[in-house]
Design a protein around this motif. Structure first.
Motif, PDB file in Angstrom:
ATOM      1  N   VAL A  14       0.859  -1.184   0.000  1.00  0.00           N
ATOM      2  CA  VAL A  14       0.000   0.000   0.000  1.00  0.00           C
ATOM      3  C   VAL A  14       0.895   1.235   0.000  1.00  0.00           C
ATOM      4  CG1 VAL A  14      -1.687   1.315   1.348  1.00  0.00           C
ATOM      5  CG2 VAL A  14      -1.929  -1.172   1.117  1.00  0.00           C
ATOM      6  N   ASN A  15       0.575   2.197  -0.855  1.00  0.00           N
ATOM      7  CA  ASN A  15       1.287   3.474  -1.021  1.00  0.00           C
ATOM      8  C   ASN A  15       2.695   3.337  -1.598  1.00  0.00           C
ATOM      9  OD1 ASN A  15      -0.900   5.038  -0.109  1.00  0.00           O
ATOM     10  ND2 ASN A  15      -0.328   4.610   2.013  1.00  0.00           N
ATOM     11  N   GLU A  16       3.081   2.161  -2.055  1.00  0.00           N
ATOM     12  CA  GLU A  16       4.377   1.991  -2.717  1.00  0.00           C
ATOM     13  C   GLU A  16       4.250   2.473  -4.159  1.00  0.00           C
ATOM     14  OE1 GLU A  16       7.336  -1.613  -4.221  1.00  0.00           O
ATOM     15  OE2 GLU A  16       5.632  -2.091  -2.954  1.00  0.00           O
ATOM     16  N   SER A  17       5.142   3.335  -4.590  1.00  0.00           N
ATOM     17  CA  SER A  17       5.139   3.812  -5.964  1.00  0.00           C
ATOM     18  C   SER A  17       5.666   2.706  -6.874  1.00  0.00           C
ATOM     19  CB  SER A  17       6.014   5.058  -6.098  1.00  0.00           C
ATOM     20  OG  SER A  17       5.964   5.552  -7.405  1.00  0.00           O
ATOM     21  N   VAL A  18       4.902   2.401  -7.926  1.00  0.00           N
ATOM     22  CA  VAL A  18       5.304   1.341  -8.852  1.00  0.00           C
ATOM     23  C   VAL A  18       5.528   1.930 -10.247  1.00  0.00           C
ATOM     24  CG1 VAL A  18       4.170  -0.526  -7.601  1.00  0.00           C
ATOM     25  CG2 VAL A  18       2.897   0.718  -9.319  1.00  0.00           C
ATOM     26  N   ASN A  19       6.425   1.305 -10.987  1.00  0.00           N
ATOM     27  CA  ASN A  19       6.691   1.697 -12.366  1.00  0.00           C
ATOM     28  C   ASN A  19       5.898   0.790 -13.292  1.00  0.00           C
ATOM     29  OD1 ASN A  19       8.619   3.708 -11.686  1.00  0.00           O
ATOM     30  ND2 ASN A  19      10.129   2.106 -11.365  1.00  0.00           N
ATOM     31  N   ILE A  20       5.152   1.411 -14.192  1.00  0.00           N
ATOM     32  CA  ILE A  20       4.319   0.698 -15.151  1.00  0.00           C
ATOM     33  C   ILE A  20       4.645   1.256 -16.526  1.00  0.00           C
ATOM     34  CG2 ILE A  20       1.942   0.201 -15.851  1.00  0.00           C
ATOM     35  CD1 ILE A  20       1.155   0.935 -12.902  1.00  0.00           C
ATOM     36  N   ASP A  21       4.817   0.383 -17.509  1.00  0.00           N
ATOM     37  CA  ASP A  21       5.051   0.927 -18.844  1.00  0.00           C
ATOM     38  C   ASP A  21       4.363   0.106 -19.927  1.00  0.00           C
ATOM     39  OD1 ASP A  21       6.895  -0.917 -20.352  1.00  0.00           O
ATOM     40  OD2 ASP A  21       8.271  -0.452 -18.709  1.00  0.00           O
ATOM     41  N   GLY A  22       4.202   0.757 -21.042  1.00  0.00           N
ATOM     42  CA  GLY A  22       3.621   0.132 -22.227  1.00  0.00           C
ATOM     43  C   GLY A  22       4.605   0.145 -23.374  1.00  0.00           C
ATOM     44  N   CYS A  23       5.894   0.132 -23.042  1.00  0.00           N
ATOM     45  CA  CYS A  23       6.947   0.295 -24.044  1.00  0.00           C
ATOM     46  C   CYS A  23       7.089  -0.895 -24.985  1.00  0.00           C
ATOM     47  CB  CYS A  23       8.275   0.597 -23.358  1.00  0.00           C
ATOM     48  SG  CYS A  23       8.247   2.173 -22.448  1.00  0.00           S
ATOM     49  N   THR A  24       6.497  -2.023 -24.662  1.00  0.00           N
ATOM     50  CA  THR A  24       6.551  -3.163 -25.587  1.00  0.00           C
ATOM     51  C   THR A  24       5.319  -3.198 -26.499  1.00  0.00           C
ATOM     52  OG1 THR A  24       5.622  -4.635 -23.909  1.00  0.00           O
ATOM     53  CG2 THR A  24       8.033  -4.569 -24.098  1.00  0.00           C
ATOM     54  N   SER A  25       4.452  -2.178 -26.397  1.00  0.00           N
ATOM     55  CA  SER A  25       3.333  -2.054 -27.330  1.00  0.00           C
ATOM     56  C   SER A  25       3.902  -1.792 -28.712  1.00  0.00           C
ATOM     57  CB  SER A  25       2.430  -0.886 -26.915  1.00  0.00           C
ATOM     58  OG  SER A  25       1.912  -1.081 -25.621  1.00  0.00           O
ATOM     59  N   PRO A  57       4.271   7.783 -12.280  1.00  0.00           N
ATOM     60  CA  PRO A  57       4.379   6.952 -11.075  1.00  0.00           C
ATOM     61  C   PRO A  57       3.001   6.732 -10.451  1.00  0.00           C
ATOM     62  CG  PRO A  57       6.065   8.638 -11.079  1.00  0.00           C
ATOM     63  CD  PRO A  57       5.138   8.949 -12.226  1.00  0.00           C
ATOM     64  N   LYS A  58       2.755   5.526 -10.004  1.00  0.00           N
ATOM     65  CA  LYS A  58       1.442   5.177  -9.458  1.00  0.00           C
ATOM     66  C   LYS A  58       1.600   4.449  -8.139  1.00  0.00           C
ATOM     67  CE  LYS A  58      -2.980   4.407  -9.329  1.00  0.00           C
ATOM     68  NZ  LYS A  58      -3.843   5.499  -8.912  1.00  0.00           N
ATOM     69  N   SER A  59       0.729   4.775  -7.183  1.00  0.00           N
ATOM     70  CA  SER A  59       0.641   4.009  -5.941  1.00  0.00           C
ATOM     71  C   SER A  59      -0.839   3.803  -5.641  1.00  0.00           C
ATOM     72  CB  SER A  59       1.340   4.738  -4.787  1.00  0.00           C
ATOM     73  OG  SER A  59       0.716   5.978  -4.540  1.00  0.00           O
ATOM     74  N   TYR A  60      -1.127   2.737  -4.933  1.00  0.00           N
ATOM     75  CA  TYR A  60      -2.498   2.415  -4.554  1.00  0.00           C
ATOM     76  C   TYR A  60      -2.634   2.602  -3.049  1.00  0.00           C
ATOM     77  CZ  TYR A  60      -3.111   0.517  -9.224  1.00  0.00           C
ATOM     78  OH  TYR A  60      -3.204   0.385 -10.588  1.00  0.00           O
ATOM     79  N   GLY A  61      -3.690   3.309  -2.629  1.00  0.00           N
ATOM     80  CA  GLY A  61      -3.872   3.646  -1.225  1.00  0.00           C
ATOM     81  C   GLY A  61      -4.560   2.577  -0.402  1.00  0.00           C
ATOM     82  N   THR A  62      -5.029   1.515  -1.046  1.00  0.00           N
ATOM     83  CA  THR A  62      -5.699   0.443  -0.317  1.00  0.00           C
ATOM     84  C   THR A  62      -5.243  -0.901  -0.873  1.00  0.00           C
ATOM     85  OG1 THR A  62      -7.574   0.400  -1.859  1.00  0.00           O
ATOM     86  CG2 THR A  62      -7.780   1.839   0.064  1.00  0.00           C
ATOM     87  N   THR A  63      -5.504  -1.936  -0.114  1.00  0.00           N
ATOM     88  CA  THR A  63      -5.221  -3.280  -0.619  1.00  0.00           C
ATOM     89  C   THR A  63      -6.337  -3.694  -1.567  1.00  0.00           C
ATOM     90  OG1 THR A  63      -6.375  -4.316   1.231  1.00  0.00           O
ATOM     91  CG2 THR A  63      -4.005  -3.959   1.494  1.00  0.00           C
ATOM     92  N   GLY A  64      -6.055  -4.635  -2.421  1.00  0.00           N
ATOM     93  CA  GLY A  64      -7.069  -5.145  -3.338  1.00  0.00           C
ATOM     94  C   GLY A  64      -6.452  -5.567  -4.646  1.00  0.00           C
ATOM     95  N   ASN A  65      -7.294  -6.063  -5.510  1.00  0.00           N
ATOM     96  CA  ASN A  65      -6.890  -6.424  -6.862  1.00  0.00           C
ATOM     97  C   ASN A  65      -7.401  -5.345  -7.803  1.00  0.00           C
ATOM     98  OD1 ASN A  65      -5.715  -8.974  -6.228  1.00  0.00           O
ATOM     99  ND2 ASN A  65      -7.783  -9.779  -5.940  1.00  0.00           N
TER     100      ASN A  65
END
Length: 74
Positions: A14-25, A57-65
């Motif tokens: 929770v609240n961890e900043s994650v790296n997400i990319d679409g560079c293989t599109s 940069p993205k982080s999620y404030g709650t647990t979940g899927n």
């Protein structure tokens, strides 16, 4: 045709900043290059459109899927 592909961690704290990319599109040979990546992070936050294959940069404030989706445009 264009093909959207996402690279992202499968889990985070929770609240961890994650790296997400679409560079293989990619686009089939002869097609116009991708110019916009539109991200939906699956948590109710607004969609974000970027001119870079990396999401902000993205982080999620709650647990979940969360179902992350990407739409690519040219």
């Amino acid at each position: 045709q264009m093909y959207a592909a996402i690279t992202a961690p499968t889990s985070a704290e929770v609240n961890e900043s994650v790296n997400i990319d679409g560079c293989t599109s990619y686009v089939d040979a002869g097609g116009q290059p991708i110019t916009h990546w539109t991200w939906n992070f699956g948590d109710g936050s607004p969609e974000v459109t970027t001119t870079s294959c990396a999401a902000p940069p993205k982080s999620y404030g709650t647990t979940g899927n969360f179902i992350l989706t990407l739409r690519v445009n040219n």
